[in-house]
Design a protein around this motif. Sequence first.
Motif, short mmCIF file in Angstrom:
data_model
loop_
_atom_site.label_atom_id
_atom_site.label_comp_id
_atom_site.label_asym_id
_atom_site.label_seq_id
_atom_site.Cartn_x
_atom_site.Cartn_y
_atom_site.Cartn_z
N UNK A 1 41.83 40.03 44.58
CA UNK A 1 40.19 39.11 44.81
C UNK A 1 40.35 37.84 44.85
N UNK A 2 39.55 37.88 46.14
CA UNK A 2 39.73 36.28 46.79
C UNK A 2 38.04 35.71 47.41
N UNK A 3 37.97 34.93 45.73
CA UNK A 3 36.78 34.61 46.04
C UNK A 3 36.19 33.78 47.42
N UNK B 1 45.30 26.77 33.97
CA UNK B 1 45.47 25.91 33.18
C UNK B 1 47.24 25.79 32.92
N UNK B 2 48.12 25.62 33.51
CA UNK B 2 49.02 25.58 32.64
C UNK B 2 49.82 23.51 33.40
N UNK B 3 48.77 23.34 34.77
CA UNK B 3 48.79 22.17 34.86
C UNK B 3 49.49 20.86 34.75
N UNK C 1 49.95 25.68 43.18
CA UNK C 1 49.32 27.34 43.32
C UNK C 1 48.54 27.57 42.01
N UNK C 2 46.69 27.64 42.10
CA UNK C 2 46.20 27.75 40.85
C UNK C 2 45.62 28.74 41.31
N UNK C 3 45.98 29.73 39.83
CA UNK C 3 45.39 31.70 40.36
C UNK C 3 45.23 31.81 39.03
N UNK C 4 44.15 33.07 38.98
CA UNK C 4 44.16 33.43 37.71
C UNK C 4 45.36 35.11 37.81
N UNK C 5 46.19 35.10 36.75
CA UNK C 5 47.18 36.84 36.80
C UNK C 5 47.02 37.59 35.43
N UNK C 6 46.16 38.22 35.63
CA UNK C 6 46.07 39.66 34.34
C UNK C 6 47.32 40.23 34.84
N UNK C 7 47.87 40.92 33.64
CA UNK C 7 47.95 42.01 33.76
C UNK C 7 47.19 43.53 33.03
N UNK D 1 50.25 52.76 32.52
CA UNK D 1 50.19 52.22 33.84
C UNK D 1 50.22 50.11 33.87
N UNK D 2 51.01 49.72 34.01
CA UNK D 2 50.09 47.78 34.00
C UNK D 2 50.16 47.60 35.35
N UNK D 3 49.40 46.91 35.50
CA UNK D 3 49.41 46.48 37.43
C UNK D 3 48.84 45.35 37.18
N UNK D 4 49.05 44.39 37.99
CA UNK D 4 48.69 43.25 37.90
C UNK D 4 47.66 42.60 38.88
N UNK D 5 46.53 42.25 38.19
CA UNK D 5 45.51 41.62 38.87
C UNK D 5 45.45 39.61 39.63
N UNK D 6 45.17 39.79 40.61
CA UNK D 6 44.80 37.69 40.98
C UNK D 6 43.37 37.84 40.97
N UNK D 7 43.47 36.55 41.08
CA UNK D 7 41.50 36.02 41.19
C UNK D 7 41.95 34.65 41.59
N UNK D 8 41.60 34.56 42.48
CA UNK D 8 41.81 32.89 43.09
C UNK D 8 40.69 33.19 44.41
N UNK D 9 40.37 31.63 44.54
CA UNK D 9 39.34 31.52 45.72
C UNK D 9 40.50 31.21 47.02
N UNK D 10 39.17 31.43 48.31
CA UNK D 10 39.69 31.29 49.73
C UNK D 10 41.17 30.54 50.12
N UNK D 11 40.38 29.10 49.59
CA UNK D 11 41.29 27.71 49.96
C UNK D 11 42.58 27.91 49.02
N UNK D 12 42.42 28.73 47.57
CA UNK D 12 43.72 28.63 47.04
C UNK D 12 44.74 29.88 47.55
N UNK D 13 43.87 30.96 47.88
CA UNK D 13 44.33 31.80 48.79
C UNK D 13 45.35 31.58 49.95
N UNK D 14 45.16 30.18 50.87
CA UNK D 14 45.28 30.04 52.30
C UNK D 14 46.27 29.09 51.97
N UNK D 15 46.19 27.86 50.31
CA UNK D 15 47.71 27.47 49.99
C UNK D 15 49.04 27.89 49.65
N UNK D 16 48.05 29.27 48.78
CA UNK D 16 49.65 30.30 48.67
C UNK D 16 50.36 30.68 49.53
#
Lengths: 100, 363
Positions: free
Chosen positions: B82-84, B113-115, B122-128, B147-162
């Motif tokens: 989801x890109x916010x 929070x890792x930084x 690359x700032x992003x939130x990853x949920x399994x 069944x597990x799946x990954x969900x990434x949450x990031x802003x439009x600018x974070x997405x552009x950078x990534x």
Amino acid sequence: MKTTIEVSDSRLTAFFSGRLDTAAAAQTSEDVRPLLEATNKEIVLDCTELEYISSSGLRIFLSIRKEAAQKNNKVIIKNINADIRQVFAMTGFISLFDIQ
Amino acid sequence: MELLDPHSSLILDEYRTRLPMYNELQDKIESMLRDELAKNELEVTAVETRVKTEKSLVGKLKLKGQKYASLSDITDILGARIITYYTDDVDRIAAMTERMFDIDWDDSVDKRRLHQLDSFGYNSLHYVCRLPESALAAPEMQKFRGIRFELQLRTTLQHAWAAINHDTGYKTGIEIPREYLRQMNRLAGMLELADDEFSRIRTEINDYRRRVQQLVQNGKLDDVMLDGETFKSYFDIRPLDALNKRIAAINQAEIQEVPLMGYMPVFVAFGCKTLGDVDRLIKKYSIDAYRLARHQLGNTGIDIISSAVGLQNICIVCIVHQGGGKIGLRRLFNALNGENSNNEMLAEITYQQAAELINAKER
């Protein structure tokens, strides 16, 4: 009063001819039904031969516009005569429609 | 194609068998996310889902196939993103997804929070995630249990950078040559600042709207500068209702609500600087606006008018009073209905009607 509808890929054009008064309103409402059902189209209301419009006629135009807004259609009114333009102006609807 | 080791080949076989199930789950997850975002009135730039391609999985298995006991250990076979627009929304949507799914906290990462204090990237939130038991009750849903799946949450600018960072071909920050790493990180820092600024601006705009509403409600119209936002707030207090009802009474007409925003440039052209100026002008010309409507509608039998009729007539009589004449009225109709040569004739007729009324009153 006569209403003819011409359909092309991206446009529906309704040609109105005569007097759109209370007596003609019921039939005209039926005639314009395809305009209400269209989606993603440009709807042109060609009034070149429309001589007169009453409140009932205005209501028909308003219902076409209302339905069009919900279905992503654009409505353009073309070639209205001076009297009909004045009706749109004096009722305050002139800013609501794209009148060309 | 280079052969996989036997263990990785088994995982690949399992992938091929379970691919239809993953495709089905992909549709399910995407529609659940879209529905929930709509329910929470959260607008986002994009909701994306994908099932890992066989080629991508083979690449992963070649690199670290031994790390996984089975396909279930690979959490990104199905991925959603989801890109916010705003960085604040990442947290709101994180809270939303925590309510929707069971989160595997051991494998989830908040890279924001890792930084370290002196690093960017690359700032992003990853949920399994897994579907919760409550979503698995129906028999056709049983196959998705566990069944597990990954969900990434990031802003439009974070997405552009990534996305651009990914395009460099370097998968991790370690591989990239130091000189480019520094440049990418400078950009990440700048985008982080921009994200924060966008959020701050949004908060300030919302505060401004609330302040304006408060001032308008309290009648302090001279304290409110005229702009699109304040003009809209002014009409929320419905200052034209009395005039419109009076005009409607001429023919017992119904009033259809229409937008009034198109009139804002007209009031700017009249020299209005504050809502107080707009309000005074409306009050000053209301009686003449009614008289004009009575003159025009009185012998027509037209029993439908728009909620703009009062405002339109106020503008007409204001122009005539101020000596704007036919040219002024033509400009008004052009502003309201677009440039049209027929507006000249309309201006001519309207001018005669309005001028006659005004002159009669002055005599």
